[in-house]
Design a protein around this motif. Sequence first.
Motif, mmCIF file in Angstrom:
data_model
loop_
_atom_site.group_PDB
_atom_site.id
_atom_site.type_symbol
_atom_site.label_atom_id
_atom_site.label_comp_id
_atom_site.label_asym_id
_atom_site.label_seq_id
_atom_site.Cartn_x
_atom_site.Cartn_y
_atom_site.Cartn_z
ATOM 1 N N PHE A 248 2.276 -5.413 2.551
ATOM 2 C CA PHE A 248 1.672 -4.882 1.334
ATOM 3 C C PHE A 248 0.921 -3.581 1.589
ATOM 4 O O PHE A 248 0.353 -3.369 2.662
ATOM 5 N N THR A 249 0.922 -2.755 0.566
ATOM 6 C CA THR A 249 0.070 -1.572 0.499
ATOM 7 C C THR A 249 -0.757 -1.684 -0.768
ATOM 8 O O THR A 249 -0.207 -1.975 -1.845
ATOM 9 N N VAL A 250 -2.067 -1.468 -0.669
ATOM 10 C CA VAL A 250 -2.958 -1.574 -1.827
ATOM 11 C C VAL A 250 -3.834 -0.336 -1.887
ATOM 12 O O VAL A 250 -4.494 0.016 -0.898
ATOM 13 N N GLN A 251 -3.839 0.313 -3.043
ATOM 14 C CA GLN A 251 -4.662 1.498 -3.255
ATOM 15 C C GLN A 251 -5.384 1.388 -4.583
ATOM 16 O O GLN A 251 -4.847 0.833 -5.554
ATOM 17 N N VAL A 252 -6.608 1.919 -4.629
ATOM 18 C CA VAL A 252 -7.412 1.946 -5.848
ATOM 19 C C VAL A 252 -7.567 3.404 -6.287
ATOM 20 O O VAL A 252 -7.968 4.251 -5.485
ATOM 21 N N PHE A 253 -7.248 3.669 -7.546
ATOM 22 C CA PHE A 253 -7.309 5.007 -8.108
ATOM 23 C C PHE A 253 -8.329 5.069 -9.235
ATOM 24 O O PHE A 253 -8.597 4.075 -9.909
ATOM 25 N N TRP A 254 -8.890 6.247 -9.440
ATOM 26 C CA TRP A 254 -9.544 6.563 -10.704
ATOM 27 C C TRP A 254 -8.484 7.125 -11.627
ATOM 28 O O TRP A 254 -7.599 7.869 -11.197
ATOM 29 N N THR A 255 -8.531 6.749 -12.913
ATOM 30 C CA THR A 255 -7.616 7.305 -13.895
ATOM 31 C C THR A 255 -8.324 7.416 -15.233
ATOM 32 O O THR A 255 -9.365 6.782 -15.453
ATOM 33 N N THR A 256 -7.781 8.228 -16.117
ATOM 34 C CA THR A 256 -8.423 8.469 -17.408
ATOM 35 C C THR A 256 -7.380 8.705 -18.487
ATOM 36 O O THR A 256 -6.263 9.180 -18.205
ATOM 37 N N THR A 257 -7.737 8.374 -19.713
ATOM 38 C CA THR A 257 -6.874 8.678 -20.860
ATOM 39 C C THR A 257 -7.096 10.092 -21.366
ATOM 40 O O THR A 257 -6.306 10.585 -22.183
ATOM 41 N N ARG A 258 -8.163 10.745 -20.888
ATOM 42 C CA ARG A 258 -8.431 12.117 -21.329
ATOM 43 C C ARG A 258 -7.321 13.040 -20.854
ATOM 44 O O ARG A 258 -7.009 13.094 -19.671
ATOM 45 N N GLY A 259 -6.717 13.747 -21.798
ATOM 46 C CA GLY A 259 -5.628 14.652 -21.475
ATOM 47 C C GLY A 259 -4.257 14.013 -21.504
ATOM 48 O O GLY A 259 -3.247 14.710 -21.386
ATOM 49 N N ALA A 260 -4.192 12.683 -21.661
ATOM 50 C CA ALA A 260 -2.902 11.990 -21.700
ATOM 51 C C ALA A 260 -2.383 11.903 -23.133
ATOM 52 O O ALA A 260 -3.161 11.850 -24.090
ATOM 53 N N THR A 261 -1.080 11.861 -23.277
ATOM 54 C CA THR A 261 -0.451 11.731 -24.589
ATOM 55 C C THR A 261 -0.665 10.338 -25.152
ATOM 56 O O THR A 261 -0.450 9.342 -24.454
ATOM 57 N N ASN A 262 -1.074 10.271 -26.415
ATOM 58 C CA ASN A 262 -1.119 8.993 -27.107
ATOM 59 C C ASN A 262 0.276 8.738 -27.677
ATOM 60 O O ASN A 262 0.692 9.376 -28.643
ATOM 61 N N ALA A 263 1.001 7.819 -27.052
ATOM 62 C CA ALA A 263 2.387 7.549 -27.436
ATOM 63 C C ALA A 263 2.506 6.315 -28.322
ATOM 64 O O ALA A 263 3.575 5.684 -28.369
ATOM 65 N N ALA A 264 1.452 5.972 -29.044
ATOM 66 C CA ALA A 264 1.453 4.771 -29.872
ATOM 67 C C ALA A 264 2.614 4.790 -30.857
ATOM 68 O O ALA A 264 2.880 5.798 -31.513
ATOM 69 N N GLY A 265 3.308 3.668 -30.947
ATOM 70 C CA GLY A 265 4.383 3.518 -31.919
ATOM 71 C C GLY A 265 5.732 3.996 -31.448
ATOM 72 O O GLY A 265 6.732 3.815 -32.165
ATOM 73 N N ARG A 266 5.824 4.574 -30.276
ATOM 74 C CA ARG A 266 7.123 5.050 -29.795
ATOM 75 C C ARG A 266 7.934 3.880 -29.243
ATOM 76 O O ARG A 266 7.497 3.173 -28.351
ATOM 77 N N ASP A 267 9.121 3.735 -29.785
ATOM 78 C CA ASP A 267 9.991 2.667 -29.308
ATOM 79 C C ASP A 267 10.411 2.918 -27.875
ATOM 80 O O ASP A 267 10.537 1.984 -27.081
ATOM 81 N N ALA A 268 10.628 4.184 -27.542
ATOM 82 C CA ALA A 268 10.987 4.570 -26.180
ATOM 83 C C ALA A 268 10.294 5.883 -25.862
ATOM 84 O O ALA A 268 10.138 6.751 -26.736
ATOM 85 N N LEU A 269 9.871 6.030 -24.625
ATOM 86 C CA LEU A 269 9.239 7.277 -24.220
ATOM 87 C C LEU A 269 10.272 8.394 -24.150
ATOM 88 O O LEU A 269 11.446 8.154 -23.854
#
Length: 367
Positions: A283-304
Amino acid sequence: MNHRRLTTVAAVASVALLAAPSAAQAHGHGAGLPRLSLVDTISVPAGGTQLGTPFGGLSGIDYDARTGTYTAISDDRSALAPARWYSLRLPLDRTGFAATAPRVTGVTTLRGADGAPFANGTVDPESIRLAGRDRLLWTSEGAASTGLAPTIREASGDGAFRRDYRLPAAYLPAANRGVRNNLAFEALTLSADGRSIVAATEAALAQDGPIATLDAGTGARVLVLDRSSGRTRAEYVYRTEAIPAAPTDPANPYADRGLTELLALNDTDYLAVERSFAGGVGFTVQVFWTTTRGATNAAGRDALTGRERVMPKRLLLDLNATGTQVDNVEGITWGPRLPNGDRSLVLVADDNFNSFTQFHLLRVANR
């Protein structure tokens, strides 16, 4: 998620690690990213029982600071005992964990809408979060191979069913679409204000793109639901890293990588746990910081579309770089304050009922 795997060794020594350099303005109000370091690890061999049930499969964990008790959900699909969560304590001393195993104080059976425990194979518990007094949220991966849909559910403190949250149709398993088998809702957290449920798939939906490979990661969907109404508030794309190593065991050529847990830092930022496995490598395990700031809100999309801006991220901790034996980490929660006043995190590793349940104690420093 269960894996074909090699049995890991037992004991691990505690070590310290300085994490990756911080990035300004990333966490909190103008503070840098948190620095994570490993304080201690304890391992519990598979095969034991607790309160009349096989103890293991711990895939999600949450901490109640009011009582000092952890709640840990087992991913037993009601095959060995009814689907359940455990209440347990992990006392600390000045150097780390104060015991070599958790003290299990209770076991609670999950029940369906009919009031009965779940039948074998009808549920696959993966993550759990406390959601106020006498309320818990938990996820099931379902079983896409048989058409069993994943779920996000609310339960009472005694395990009784309270409600199901309606999922967007894009997640429902069908031919060449929806969640992939055993790659559904591994991750679950509550927003900092408690008003939103944030759940994430372990890997891309079938119509969104491929699973992780040695050359590229996979685009997991992060689903944000209004906790009260159940309506979808947002959907984002979190891209994992590629699988870091090819399998070396001809008898076990399996390899994967996925997003196994999220933990809210504030209303936009999260800790994300990525776990990979390769036969013969481990196994490899890593912990990341991540944010929704700047990310696309893809709500409602059947497919990306593939043009979505994914959630920015930064590596905080590579658990393998600490020198500790790393197993199948699938859960993360805040823990108690450490003697020096720093916050702590606790990671839990699922033993798949054939290896070791592990608890890793991390120090969180913002300076």
